[in-house]
Design an enzyme around this catalytic site. Structure first.
Site, PDB file in Angstrom:
ATOM      1  N   TRP A  99     -59.494  10.111  -1.766  1.00  0.00           N
ATOM      2  CA  TRP A  99     -57.642   9.740  -1.832  1.00  0.00           C
ATOM      3  C   TRP A  99     -57.324  10.516  -3.327  1.00  0.00           C
ATOM      4  CZ3 TRP A  99     -57.323   9.109   2.856  1.00  0.00           C
ATOM      5  CH2 TRP A  99     -58.983   8.513   3.612  1.00  0.00           C
ATOM      6  N   ASP A 166     -50.875   4.731  -5.493  1.00  0.00           N
ATOM      7  CA  ASP A 166     -51.260   4.686  -4.076  1.00  0.00           C
ATOM      8  C   ASP A 166     -51.909   3.082  -3.787  1.00  0.00           C
ATOM      9  OD1 ASP A 166     -52.635   4.206  -1.450  1.00  0.00           O
ATOM     10  OD2 ASP A 166     -53.646   6.390  -1.942  1.00  0.00           O
ATOM     11  N   LYS A 190     -55.056  -1.806   5.652  1.00  0.00           N
ATOM     12  CA  LYS A 190     -56.378  -1.826   5.223  1.00  0.00           C
ATOM     13  C   LYS A 190     -56.376  -3.801   4.063  1.00  0.00           C
ATOM     14  CE  LYS A 190     -58.168   1.888   4.410  1.00  0.00           C
ATOM     15  NZ  LYS A 190     -56.999   2.918   4.428  1.00  0.00           N
TER      16      LYS A 190
HETATM   17  C1  LIG Z   1     -57.574   5.104   3.916  1.00  0.00           C
HETATM   18  C2  LIG Z   1     -56.568   5.064   2.539  1.00  0.00           C
HETATM   19  C3  LIG Z   1     -55.479   5.750   2.196  1.00  0.00           C
HETATM   20  C4  LIG Z   1     -55.380   6.846   3.740  1.00  0.00           C
HETATM   21  O1  LIG Z   1     -54.590   6.358   4.444  1.00  0.00           O
HETATM   22  P1  LIG Z   1     -54.354   6.699   6.182  1.00  0.00           P
HETATM   23  O2  LIG Z   1     -52.901   5.841   6.148  1.00  0.00           O
HETATM   24  O3  LIG Z   1     -54.810   6.465   7.032  1.00  0.00           O
HETATM   25  O4  LIG Z   1     -52.825   8.066   5.755  1.00  0.00           O
HETATM   26  C5  LIG Z   1     -55.250   6.174   1.864  1.00  0.00           C
HETATM   27  N1  LIG Z   1     -55.291   5.761   0.458  1.00  0.00           N
HETATM   28  C6  LIG Z   1     -56.650   4.950  -0.213  1.00  0.00           C
HETATM   29  C7  LIG Z   1     -56.389   3.957  -1.473  1.00  0.00           C
HETATM   30  C8  LIG Z   1     -57.023   4.708   1.192  1.00  0.00           C
HETATM   31  O5  LIG Z   1     -57.890   3.526   1.182  1.00  0.00           O
END
Ligand SMILES: *Cc1c(COP(=O)(O)O)cnc(C)c1O
Length: 355
Positions: A99, A166, A190
């Protein structure tokens, strides 16, 4: 058979959150209409957004001067919105996995990117610590929890520049010192809600620095000014987030979520370390309490598939590891229970006894 959901995302939500959201989908606030059928500008819906924003501010103790936004596009869209809005000349990124790399790729479209450190050479099994943050950058970007590799930074960093994080897979699992950040973002699926909405927490006076034109929808200021109502926001995922935020508050807030996460992780890592069949993949001090990754010990490598089948037969769902790590990954977000973790541990013990 009872199912135990260890999916990495979209992932487990508390049952009452799902049921309450489902009820509103059938009849929103006794209106006779579905949540899916009403205007996002209906007077009944604005309180949903207002309460969700208020709960987020309360749970994370967000200081004044920050806006809380609900956007579309997932965390992946934030990979480009962040540099669009914050990167004037140069930004620093910590490369802790897939990511982070995707975020770096987008940032390079907007300016110079300094990769302060990377654990790529060890397949991202640790969080790099021996690095210094340059002071001439617009921000440092980190990924607090690396969903795929099972590493996590559970403390807010002290760096000489503003942080952008993030937090897709560990938001609301611990207290966060929001004042250290210019921007925090998280795809909801998540640890916050169903898929379809992205949470963004942004410092208002950090916006507008780069001297560039930004398309309206990609400019955070648009959404700050319109309270996430510039266009039609994802109403059902926002409602689901509200129910989950109420559940988090009712269950003791982020301090309690932190405590529960540590308890679950301790139980599972203890078994991984004890059981002769398995070993953890991550350097101990960097182990995530959200995504717990483990593999078969080398001499039992041929038991990987049989264990997956055994555990699946006992009701474990979603424990297959990501293809870039292999083995197993048990995701233990806020809704995960001690009972679920104990059920997985029981599988590991039983399987060990058979071999
Ligand atoms: C799942 C995830 C993403 C991507 O998320 P989307 O909503 O599918 O774009 C980005 N960063 C992390 C840390 C993730 O776990």
């Amino acid at each position: 058979m009872k199912k135990y959901n260890f999916n990495a995302g979209p992932s487990m939500l508390p049952r009452e959150v799902i049921e309450n959201t489902a009820k509103q989908c059938l009849d929103f606030n006794g209106s006779g209409l579905s949540l899916m059928e009403i205007s996002h500008r209906a007077k009944d819906f604005q309180p949903v957004v207002d309460e969700a924003v208020a709960l987020i501010k309360e749970l994370l103790q967000i200081p004044d001067g920050y806006s809380v936004l609900f956007l579309g596009g997932g965390a992946s869209l934030e990979f480009c919105m962040v540099p669009y809005n914050f990167l004037a000349h140069k930004a620093a990124y910590l490369n802790t996995g897939t990511w982070a790399k995707k975020a770096i790729k987008e940032a390079k479209l907007f300016g110079e990117v300094v990769e302060v450190a990377s654990s790529a050479e060890a397949n991202y099994t640790y969080i790099p610590k021996d690095w210094t943050c340059p002071t001439d950058v617009d921000y440092l970007h980190i990924t607090t929890n690396n969903t795929i590799y099972g590493t996590e930074m559970r403390k807010d960093l002290d760096v000489p520049v503003r942080l952008i994080a993030d937090m897709s897979s560990d938001i609301f699992s611990r207290p966060v010192d929001v004042a250290k950040y210019d921007c925090i973002y998280a795809g909801a699926q998540k640890n916050l809600s169903m898929a379809g909405v992205t949470l963004v927490i942004v410092k208002d006076d950090a916006l507008g620095k780069p001297d560039r034109k930004i398309p309206t929808m990609l400019d955070y200021r648009t959404h700050v000014e319109k309270g996430s109502m510039f266009n039609t926001p994802p109403v059902v995922p926002i409602y689901c987030a509200l129910e989950n935020l109420r559940w988090i508050k009712k269950n003791g807030g982020v301090e309690a979520m932190d405590q529960r996460a540590r308890e679950r992780a301790e139980i599972l890592y203890a078994e991984i370390d004890r059981n002769k069949l398995f070993r953890g993949t991550v350097k101990e001090e960097d182990r995530s309490v959200m995504n717990i990754c483990f593999v078969m010990n080398d001499e039992y490598a041929d038991l990987e598939k049989p264990f997956l089948e055994y555990a699946t037969g006992k009701g474990m769902v979603g424990i297959k590891g990501h293809r870039s790590v292999g083995g197993f990954r048990a995701s233990c977000y806020n809704a995960q229970t001690i009972e679920g973790v104990n059920a997985l541990v029981a599988c590991m013990k039983e399987f060990e006894a058979q071999h």
